[in-house]
Write a protein that holds these residues in place. Sequence first.
Motif, short mmCIF file in Angstrom:
data_model
loop_
_atom_site.label_atom_id
_atom_site.label_comp_id
_atom_site.label_asym_id
_atom_site.label_seq_id
_atom_site.Cartn_x
_atom_site.Cartn_y
_atom_site.Cartn_z
N PRO A 9 28.93 60.94 -37.50
CA PRO A 9 28.62 62.29 -37.71
C PRO A 9 27.35 62.98 -37.96
CG PRO A 9 30.49 61.53 -38.66
CD PRO A 9 29.98 60.32 -38.45
N THR A 30 34.19 59.91 -34.94
CA THR A 30 34.81 61.07 -35.17
C THR A 30 33.67 61.77 -35.99
OG1 THR A 30 35.24 60.41 -37.54
CG2 THR A 30 36.97 59.68 -35.75
N ASP A 31 34.16 62.96 -36.39
CA ASP A 31 33.14 63.92 -37.40
C ASP A 31 33.66 63.73 -38.91
OD1 ASP A 31 31.16 65.10 -35.51
OD2 ASP A 31 32.87 66.40 -34.85
N SER A 32 34.32 62.80 -39.11
CA SER A 32 35.04 62.56 -40.24
C SER A 32 34.30 61.46 -41.33
CB SER A 32 36.62 62.28 -40.18
OG SER A 32 36.99 63.31 -39.47
N GLU A 42 35.67 66.66 -42.97
CA GLU A 42 35.25 66.63 -41.50
C GLU A 42 33.95 67.63 -41.48
OE1 GLU A 42 38.51 66.46 -38.63
OE2 GLU A 42 37.56 68.71 -38.26
#
Length: 168
Positions: A9, A30-32, A42
């Motif tokens: 991210p 992921t963006d997490s 997130e």
Amino acid sequence: MSNLNLQYPIFGAEILCPHCQQTISAITLTDSYLCQRHGAFEVEPNTNDLVHLSSNRRWRQWDGQWYRQHTHPDGIRFEIHEALDRLHSQGYQATKVIIAGRYQQIITAYLRRGGNSWHSETLKLYGLPVEFSSDASTDSCWDVINFNLEKDQQQRSSKRQGYFHNFE
Ligand SMILES: [Zn+2]
């Protein structure tokens, strides 16, 4: 820029958890980010806000620090109260509080409800005059930070008792 960065991210492979300040890792592709104690955070793609999924609390980052984004005046008031207490224990006296312009509506409504007159020129919070930052240009810290305290240049005797009583 290495391709490796694309796997993470926008804040990179690791961040400090906004709740516990422990280093927490991104979940690749992921963006997490995942904190063992606080669960998943997130990154919201449009705003780059960091959102705590279970509470919907959000933060923005400035200069390596997370700033909680408030939706209710109580959250901002509490932060200002803490900062005033800290300032006072360092021997300074605040003279003015400048609040980010994006909170102008909710803070003004709150203060007027609390007895500040509609006709009064000056809104006050904890006895201090309140001003709002002028419209934030993009890339301004005022898009991120919540408030700033102006203080007396002169330091008084330090290490007095806190100006305010603790909430506990
Ligand atoms: Zn945490």
